[in-house]
Every structure is written in structure tokens, then in C-alpha cells.
Design an enzyme around this catalytic site. Structure first.
Site, PDB file in Angstrom:
ATOM      1  N   ARG A  14      41.679  42.890  31.969  1.00 60.88           N
ATOM      2  CA  ARG A  14      40.432  43.582  32.302  1.00 60.88           C
ATOM      3  C   ARG A  14      40.662  44.493  33.503  1.00 60.88           C
ATOM      4  O   ARG A  14      41.145  44.036  34.544  1.00 60.88           O
ATOM      5  CB  ARG A  14      39.329  42.560  32.622  1.00 60.88           C
ATOM      6  N   HIS A  40      32.683  49.794  38.406  1.00 61.75           N
ATOM      7  CA  HIS A  40      32.922  48.615  39.249  1.00 61.75           C
ATOM      8  C   HIS A  40      32.789  49.051  40.719  1.00 61.75           C
ATOM      9  O   HIS A  40      33.788  49.224  41.428  1.00 61.75           O
ATOM     10  CB  HIS A  40      34.309  48.037  38.950  1.00 61.75           C
ATOM     11  N   GLU A  51      28.448  43.473  37.888  1.00 59.87           N
ATOM     12  CA  GLU A  51      27.613  42.795  38.891  1.00 59.87           C
ATOM     13  C   GLU A  51      26.505  43.657  39.487  1.00 59.87           C
ATOM     14  O   GLU A  51      26.519  43.950  40.691  1.00 59.87           O
ATOM     15  CB  GLU A  51      28.494  42.235  40.011  1.00 59.87           C
ATOM     16  N   ASN A  72      30.692  36.325  35.733  1.00 62.34           N
ATOM     17  CA  ASN A  72      31.590  36.137  36.879  1.00 62.34           C
ATOM     18  C   ASN A  72      31.094  34.931  37.669  1.00 62.34           C
ATOM     19  O   ASN A  72      29.972  34.958  38.195  1.00 62.34           O
ATOM     20  CB  ASN A  72      31.581  37.359  37.811  1.00 62.34           C
ATOM     21  N   TYR A  75      31.934  32.199  40.816  1.00 58.74           N
ATOM     22  CA  TYR A  75      32.787  31.844  41.952  1.00 58.74           C
ATOM     23  C   TYR A  75      32.365  30.575  42.690  1.00 58.74           C
ATOM     24  O   TYR A  75      33.195  29.850  43.191  1.00 58.74           O
ATOM     25  CB  TYR A  75      32.841  32.997  42.967  1.00 58.74           C
ATOM     26  N   GLU A 132      35.401  36.858  35.391  1.00 59.44           N
ATOM     27  CA  GLU A 132      36.050  36.693  36.701  1.00 59.44           C
ATOM     28  C   GLU A 132      35.860  35.269  37.174  1.00 59.44           C
ATOM     29  O   GLU A 132      34.773  34.698  37.043  1.00 59.44           O
ATOM     30  CB  GLU A 132      35.440  37.606  37.778  1.00 59.44           C
TER      31      GLU A 132
HETATM   32  C1  BGC Z   1      33.860  41.371  42.292  1.00 59.34           C
HETATM   33  C2  BGC Z   1      35.298  41.656  42.666  1.00 59.34           C
HETATM   34  C3  BGC Z   1      35.626  40.928  43.957  1.00 59.34           C
HETATM   35  C4  BGC Z   1      35.487  39.437  43.700  1.00 59.34           C
HETATM   36  C5  BGC Z   1      35.852  38.550  44.882  1.00 59.34           C
HETATM   37  C6  BGC Z   1      33.474  39.919  42.453  1.00 59.34           C
HETATM   38  O1  BGC Z   1      32.175  39.859  42.933  1.00 59.34           O
HETATM   39  O2  BGC Z   1      33.590  41.832  40.999  1.00 59.34           O
HETATM   40  O3  BGC Z   1      35.440  43.035  42.782  1.00 59.34           O
HETATM   41  O4  BGC Z   1      36.860  41.259  44.485  1.00 59.34           O
HETATM   42  O5  BGC Z   1      34.151  39.169  43.364  1.00 59.34           O
HETATM   43  O6  BGC Z   1      34.983  38.744  45.942  1.00 59.34           O
END
Ligand code: BGC
Length: 485
Positions: free
Chosen positions: A83, A128, A173, A315, A317, A383
């Protein structure tokens, strides 16, 4: 169907194993071969400690010149999918199709062709974070005119690359762009019109996405038979006090304001979540405004927006504990509209950046939530990853352990919760320019030595382990298994 034996967690056949990057974060070549400036060029060149040590993406990993090195990394991992994003200003320097930069077209043609000849499926993001500065000067995402500009750009990309690209992502995002760029004002274009601008920007982004999906659907799908979606950022939310009715409602509200804000219009009914509409309407009234700060979609627009995604791109995290808290400020603000307070648990390890509390089980809960709420869509995790602070050790044992735990949770979501997860993309292929953290936070599977002018890429332990997962289409043996979740 995923299958499980004692020490083998094998993913469904055809599962997409990827890694992701974004143009501004890796390409460099910010002003060569006819590329126009983007808002990130403008932002980083202002200095003023907007970015760690005033670093810029002028050179970054220099992937514009060193694509072959990236391709080597991709092959070393054995990725099935890669990607990356197109730099709008590299293709259309002033953001419009009035001038097409052939050198930019050549670059992406090479990337796409090389991927395909190595049996790697490209997944391409159109936008992006790096809006052409020329469009920002004409109002950027705050102006409704952007819908038209984005559509023209997208059609140009479908026409130019769509014979070979079958997985398209419109906007990366929208939550982060609107929230950090227009509410908190810490990303370009540094607007801080709290409780107002972010809703206008998001409104235009949703319309722009929907318009592009329709363009693909009517003009390109028959011939190109690809899929188009929008990338949504979301964490998971747990009530701070699981026995509190208020905290439970607050965590649900937190998800509605983060994910539902975009997912409800696109995947459900063309409209914002009811809780957003009612809270923002009521607060706007009490703030003496004659109409809600949250713009409304017309009935035609709702029909136009509903159903404009061919899969769910997520995405993930981190996770938060959320409690109920009314804002103590009188003025409008996104946080006031949400009436939530977020925190993390002290037992959750924290990686880099500081906001990244590692909660692998959060992804399983979020995947199940998406399945239940959004009619069981096919999901790509576009992601997921963990940063390490510079100098980041090549033996990133802890980081790999988090990757492994997260993959275990994804596996359970597929096999036990029957969520239709079709792919997983690690963020990121390479260490790169981590926005305001510059090069201080490294998310790569490959280390980049920025001190060396050749910018050599070296695999972290995580890359070697991820390559095994890809080869086996899953987690095999105690080395990669053995993590209870
Ligand atoms: C974004 C990336 C970023 C990653 C880590 C995501 O929100 O799409 O561009 O580097 O998080 O912070």
C-alpha cells in the site's frame, strides 16, 4: 475458513499480507522533476518547531530516487500487497488537470509495473495528508470546490493507472486530517476554529469520497473491475468504569465521534450518527447559534453517500478508557461536543509516539464491533504498527511481540468471531518521516540510516519474523505463537 491446531494459526487462503507507506513520508524529491508543493512542504519549511528539530520530508527515504531499494525490501518480506499513496502535487503540480507532470506519471508507472511483475498487488491511496498547496490557497478542504478537484484528480488516476491497480483508497483518515488540522491546529493548515472547521472539512471529505466512488462505479468499474474504499482511523474504547451507565454511553459516543462520523454515512444510511446530530445541535443552540455547527446532508446527498465503499479499510493503533465528562469551557469544541474524557490503563505498555498504548485485544473488539454494526463488511486492516524512538534497535524483540499478539487477535476475530478480515498491512515498510515527530519515531520493518547519503535499508527482527508469517500464511511454532491473549 481459518483453521486452528495446537501450534498453527493459519489464516484463510488468499489472505493479503501487506505493508504500507505514504508519499510525503518516504518519497523526498519535494521539488524535483516538476513536482508542485504540498501543504506539508509549506508547513515543514516554516520551521518554528512545528516538527521535531524542524525536520522536513524534503529527502525522507528518497524513495523517489531509490524505489528499487524499497522493492528489494518488499520482495524480502514476500508481501502479497503493497500500500502506497500517490503525491497529488507530483502528478498535478497545481492540483488541477490543466497540467499533467509526465515525470510523476512515469515514476508511479514504474512502481506499479515493478510490483505487478513481482506478483505484488498494489493498493493505492489517492490522498494521504499532502494536499497540493495551490488547492489549499483556494480554500482546500474547507471549500466545497474541493469535491470537484478531487473527483477530477481521481478520474485522472483511474484512467492512468486503473488498468493495473485494483484496490483504491480515496482519503486516508479524514478523522485525523480534520481533527489535527482544523480543531487542534497542529497539522497543516493549522486552523483552530474549534467545533466548527473540522465538521465542514469532514463534510467535504465525505462528499468528495462519495463522488469519486460513483465516478469509479459508473465510468471505470466495468472495464477495470477494481474496488474503492476510504481509510478510517479508529481506536477501541472501553468504559473507564465498566459498571457506570454514563461511562458506557461515553465510550460508545467516543466511537461514534471517531469512526461513526465517517462510517455511518458511508456504510449505513448516508448520515451522521444520531448522537452527533443531537448533541451538536443542542450545544449550538445553547451557544446562541441559529443552526447546528454540524452541517447537514440533503436527502439527495444522503442517497449519494450511502453505500460508497466496496470494503472496510481500517487503521488501528491503540485503545482508550473513556469516561463521561462535560466540558468546562463555554465555547464550542469537538471535545465538548463529545463529552468524554480519555485515559489509558497503567498496565498497557506504551510504545512511540507517546499516544500509542499497546492494546492488541482492542483490535479484536473493534473488528467485531465493525462486523456487528456495519453489516459484516469485508475488512482490510490497512495500517497497524508500533514506533520505536531513535536510535531504534534492530533487535526489536518487544515490537515483534506486539505484532505477534495483534496478529493473534486478528486471527481470533476471523476464526472465532467470524469477522471477514481479508488482509493486514503493517505500518510501515520503512522508517520514515513520522509527521510532527520527524525522524525521531521509527515505524519501519526496515531501518533507514539517515546519516548515510545512500540511505541504506536494513531489516529489523520484525521484518524477518513477518516474512515467516507471510511465507506460512500464519503463525507457526512456539517462536511466533506462545503468546496468550
Ligand atoms: C497515518 C500514518 C502515520 C501512522 C503512525 C496513521 O495515522 O496514516 O501516516 O505515520 O498513523 O502515526
Amino acid at each position: 475458513m481459518a483453521n486452528t491446531t495446537l501450534d498453527k494459526w493459519i489464516f484463510p487462503k488468499g489472505f493479503a499480507w501487506g505493508a504500507a507507506t505514504a508519499a510525503y513520508q518516504i518519497e523526498g524529491g519535494w521539488n524535483i522533476d516538476g513536482k508542485g508543493p504540498s501543504v506539508w512542504d509549506t508547513f515543514t519549511h516554516k520551521g518554528g518547531d512545528r516538527v521535531f528539530k524542524n525536520q522536513t520530508g524534503d529527502v525522507a527515504c528518497n524513495s523517489y530516487a531509490l524505489w528499487e531499494k524499497d522493492l528489494k525490501c518488499i520482495k524480502q518480506l514476500g508481501l502479497t500487497h503493497y500500500r502506497f499513496s500517490l503525491s497529488w502535487a507530483r502528478l498535478l503540480p497545481d492540483g488541477t488537470t490543466s497540467f499533467i507532470n509526465q515525470k510523476g506519471v512515469d515514476y508511479y508507472n514504474k512502481v506499479i509495473n515493478d510490483l505487478r511483475s513481482n506478483h505484488v498487488e498494489p493498493m493505492v491511496t489517492l490522498y494521504h495528508l499532502d494536499l497540493p498547496q495551490a488547492l489549499e490557497d483556494r480554500g482546500g478542504w474547507r471549500s466545497e470546490k474541493i469535491v470537484d478537484s478531487f473527483d477530477k484528480y481521481a478520474k485522472f488516476c483511474f484512467r492512468t493507472f486503473g488498468d493495473r491497480v485494483k484496490l483504491w483508497l480515496t482519503i486516508n483518515e479524514p478523522y485525523i486530517v480534520s481533527r489535527l488540522g482544523y480543531e487542534d491546529g497542529i497539522l497543516p493548515p493549522e486552523v483552530k476554529e474549534q467545533g466548527v472547521a473540522l465538521y465542514q472539512v469532514a463534510h467535504n471529505m465525505i462528499k468528495a469520497h462519495a463522488r469519486v466512488w460513483h465516478s469509479y462505479d459508473t465510468l471505470f468499474r466495468k472495464e477495470q473491475s477494481g474496488l474503492v474504499s476510504i481509510v478510517l482511523y479508529s481506536g477501541w474504547a472501553e468504559p473507564f468504569n465498566p459498571n457506570s451507565v454514563d461511562d458506557k454511553a461515553a465510550s460508545e459516543r467516543y466511537l461514534e465521534f471517531m469512526l461513526g462520523w465517517f462510517a455511518n454515512p458511508v456504510f449505513l444510511d448516508g448520515d451522521y450518527p444520531a448522537v452527533m446530530k443531537s448533541r451538536i445541535q443542542n450545544l449550538s443552540k445553547s451557544q446562541g447559534l441559529s443552526s447546528s455547527r454540524l452541517p447537514e446532508f440533503t436527502e439527495d446527498e444522503k442517497r449519494m453517500i450511502k453505500g460508497t465503499a466496496d470494503f472496510f479499510a481500517l487503521n488501528y493503533y491503540t485503545t482508550r478508557k473513556v469516561s463521561y465528562e462535560e466540558s468546562t469551557c463555554f465555547g464550542p469544541s469537538f471535545l465538548g461536543d463529545q463529552a468524554t474524557k480519555e485515559s489509558t490503563d497503567s498496565s498497557w505498555p506504551v510504545m512511540e509516539p507517546f499516544w500509542l498504548a499497546v492494546v492488541p485485544w482492542g483490535i479484536r473488539k473493534l473488528l467485531k464491533y465493525i462486523k456487528d454494526k456495519y453489516n459484516a463488511p469485508a475488512i482490510y486492516i490497512t495500517e497497524n504498527g508500533f514506533g520505536q524512538k531513535d536510535p531504534s534497535p534492530l533487535e526489536d524483540v518487544q515490537r515483534w511481540s506486539y505484532y505477534r499478539q495483534t496478529l493473534t487477535e486478528v486471527y481470533k476475530a476471523i476464526s472465532e468471531d467470524h469477522v471477514d478480515v481479508q488482509g493486514y498491512f503493517a505500518w510501515s515498510l520503512l522508517d520514515n518521516f513520522e509527521w510532527t515527530f520527524g525522524y525521531d519515531v521509527r515505524f519501519g520493518l526496515f531501518h533507514v540510516d539517515y546519516e548515510n547519503p545512500d540511505l541504506p535499508r536494513t531489516s529489523y527482527k520484525s521484518a524477518k519474523e513477518y516474512a515467516k508469517v507471510i511465507k506460512n500464511n500464519g503463525l507457526i511454532g512456539p517462536d511466533q505463537f506462545g503468546v496468550s491473549a
